[in-house]
Design an enzyme around this catalytic site. Structure first.
Site, PDB file in Angstrom:
ATOM      1  N   GLU A  75      30.351  27.361  85.069  1.00 12.46           N
ATOM      2  CA  GLU A  75      31.635  28.140  85.140  1.00 12.46           C
ATOM      3  C   GLU A  75      32.542  27.032  84.392  1.00 12.46           C
ATOM      4  O   GLU A  75      33.253  27.369  83.471  1.00 12.46           O
ATOM      5  CB  GLU A  75      32.064  28.402  86.629  1.00 12.46           C
ATOM      6  CG  GLU A  75      33.615  28.567  86.512  1.00 12.46           C
ATOM      7  CD  GLU A  75      33.660  29.997  85.931  1.00 12.46           C
ATOM      8  OE1 GLU A  75      34.881  30.402  85.739  1.00 12.46           O
ATOM      9  OE2 GLU A  75      32.736  30.764  85.726  1.00 12.46           O
ATOM     10  N   HIS A  78      32.085  26.531  80.724  1.00  9.10           N
ATOM     11  CA  HIS A  78      32.825  27.602  79.782  1.00  9.10           C
ATOM     12  C   HIS A  78      34.289  27.656  79.909  1.00  9.10           C
ATOM     13  O   HIS A  78      34.937  27.898  78.779  1.00  9.10           O
ATOM     14  CB  HIS A  78      32.629  29.115  80.876  1.00  9.10           C
ATOM     15  CG  HIS A  78      32.972  30.284  80.101  1.00  9.10           C
ATOM     16  ND1 HIS A  78      33.714  31.302  80.757  1.00  9.10           N
ATOM     17  CD2 HIS A  78      32.997  30.764  78.903  1.00  9.10           C
ATOM     18  CE1 HIS A  78      34.021  32.117  80.280  1.00  9.10           C
ATOM     19  NE2 HIS A  78      33.856  32.001  78.961  1.00  9.10           N
ATOM     20  N   HIS A 138      37.512  41.507  80.646  1.00  8.38           N
ATOM     21  CA  HIS A 138      37.463  39.991  80.086  1.00  8.38           C
ATOM     22  C   HIS A 138      36.405  39.799  78.939  1.00  8.38           C
ATOM     23  O   HIS A 138      36.412  39.217  78.038  1.00  8.38           O
ATOM     24  CB  HIS A 138      37.015  38.973  81.401  1.00  8.38           C
ATOM     25  CG  HIS A 138      37.243  37.702  81.004  1.00  8.38           C
ATOM     26  ND1 HIS A 138      38.134  37.038  80.377  1.00  8.38           N
ATOM     27  CD2 HIS A 138      36.322  36.556  81.265  1.00  8.38           C
ATOM     28  CE1 HIS A 138      38.207  35.916  80.288  1.00  8.38           C
ATOM     29  NE2 HIS A 138      36.953  35.519  80.814  1.00  8.38           N
ATOM     30  N   HIS A 247      24.175  54.224  79.797  1.00  6.61           N
ATOM     31  CA  HIS A 247      24.182  52.988  78.795  1.00  6.61           C
ATOM     32  C   HIS A 247      22.776  53.112  77.835  1.00  6.61           C
ATOM     33  O   HIS A 247      22.996  53.056  76.855  1.00  6.61           O
ATOM     34  CB  HIS A 247      23.829  51.593  79.562  1.00  6.61           C
ATOM     35  CG  HIS A 247      23.896  50.569  78.667  1.00  6.61           C
ATOM     36  ND1 HIS A 247      25.080  50.227  77.656  1.00  6.61           N
ATOM     37  CD2 HIS A 247      23.241  49.300  78.599  1.00  6.61           C
ATOM     38  CE1 HIS A 247      24.876  49.201  76.825  1.00  6.61           C
ATOM     39  NE2 HIS A 247      23.520  48.680  77.380  1.00  6.61           N
ATOM     40  N   HIS A 308      21.449  39.623  73.639  1.00  4.60           N
ATOM     41  CA  HIS A 308      21.900  40.917  73.733  1.00  4.60           C
ATOM     42  C   HIS A 308      23.395  41.020  73.541  1.00  4.60           C
ATOM     43  O   HIS A 308      24.125  41.831  72.874  1.00  4.60           O
ATOM     44  CB  HIS A 308      21.297  41.572  74.657  1.00  4.60           C
ATOM     45  CG  HIS A 308      21.316  43.030  74.860  1.00  4.60           C
ATOM     46  ND1 HIS A 308      20.940  43.921  73.649  1.00  4.60           N
ATOM     47  CD2 HIS A 308      21.831  43.957  75.642  1.00  4.60           C
ATOM     48  CE1 HIS A 308      21.288  45.176  73.887  1.00  4.60           C
ATOM     49  NE2 HIS A 308      21.725  45.477  75.283  1.00  4.60           N
TER      50      HIS A 308
END
Length: 335
Positions: A75, A78, A138, A247, A308
């Site tokens: 975290e 990032h 986000h 999806h 992906h």
């Protein structure tokens, strides 16, 4: 500063944005979104607490969430890179406005506003305990940031926008439709990930037998506000399967529409850049489809899932750049 340096800065900023997108996906897929339960620091520190005294202090402050160093570092790394990206976009903004250069200013302003909003979304992701709509927003914000930077990169190189063939304008409505379809499919993918539905269906082509009789549309697309913690999801299995099935269906629609557009663009384009963009779009689309299938067959391997996510961002970027070429040609004709 001259324009060449600004062009280089825009290029490095795009690369950093791509890295931040990859790190964001890795953080989410390793369940490290709450690796640090506060923001912008980590357990009250500017870096992950490592000494015994600091660890004890951190766990005393957040007894409900014991420190997991691996997740916490995911975290914080990032956040460090995202913070650096914010500074680079701030530099683009100030140089564009105050650097005495004749360069576009609208996009740098939009970029500065968006990166501030992205920081707020990053904060809300933590403070609202991974509320799915915030997590999805986000992700979409990060992809939008990449696309705006791509457009700014192109605006700084106006020579690339010359020579658009008039006959390609007939493809503009399809280009708009394709861009909208890709964006909606990415948002649906973000909703799937944010609700921990990526493994809700493990069979091809859509889901397990009887999936259509178990659709839970109301629950699947509800915001589910009011929970204290959304980590690992709050929806039922039927709702998660519904999201995942949509999806999958969206992936088929995206493949058909985007594939058709890329073929038509390649066949009708004579300009080298547009042919290259058409080929790039087809290649990215095919890669994204293969990665999606592998996610199902291999049960969401980490690196494949990160790829992906990243390839999806580049698919949208490619469509936005193509669409901008159409818009530029239309404006040039009007003038």
């Amino acid at each position: 500063m001259n324009k060449t340096l600004l062009q280089k800065l825009s290029s490095w900023t795009i690369l950093l944005t791509m890295l931040v997108i990859i790190l964001g996906a890795y953080t989410r897929l390793t369940d490290a979104g709450l690796g640090c339960p506060d923001w912008p620091g980590c357990y009250g520190f500017i870096k992950v607490p490592m000494t015994e005294s600091r660890i004890a202090q951190a766990e005393m402050a957040f007894p409900e969430r014991p420190l997991e160093p691996f997740k916490a570092w995911n975290e914080m790394i990032h956040r460090y890179f995202a913070g650096t990206l914010g500074l680079m976009i701030a530099a683009i903004f100030f140089i564009s406005w105050f650097g005495k250069l004749k360069v576009p200013r609208l996009l740098p302003t939009m970029l500065a506003a968006l990166v501030i909003f992205q920081a707020a979304l990053g904060m809300w992701t933590v403070t609202l305990s991974l509320l799915p709509i915030v997590v999805m927003a986000h992700l979409m914000g990060g992809f939008t940031l990449l696309c705006l930077l791509g457009l700014y990169w192109l605006q700084l190189r106006p020579q690339l926008l010359q020579g658009m063939e008039p006959q390609l304008q007939k493809l503009k409505p399809l280009a708009v439709l394709t861009t909208v379809v890709v964006a909606l499919q990415i948002a649906l993918g973000g909703w799937t990930a944010a609700n921990y539905a990526a493994l809700a269906c493990l069979e091809l082509p859509v889901c397990e037998p009887g999936w259509a009789s178990r659709l839970a549309l109301g629950e699947a697309f509800s915001l589910h506000l009011g929970y204290d913690d959304y980590e690992f999801g709050v929806m039922s299995q039927d709702a998660r399967q519904t999201i995942h099935a949509f999806h999958r269906i969206g992936a088929g629609i995206t493949l058909l529409i985007t594939g058709l557009f890329s073929v038509l663009l390649w066949r009708r384009a004579k300009m080298t850049l547009m042919k290259k963009l058409a080929l790039a779009l087809a290649a990215i689309l095919l890669l994204q489809f293969v990665l999606g299938v592998l996610n199902v067959v291999l049960h969401l391997p980490l690196l494949n899932a990160v790829a992906h996510n990243f390839v999806g961002a580049n698919l949208l970027l490619c469509m936005v750049l193509i669409l901008y070429q159409f818009r530029h040609r239309t404006r040039a004709q009007e003038n």
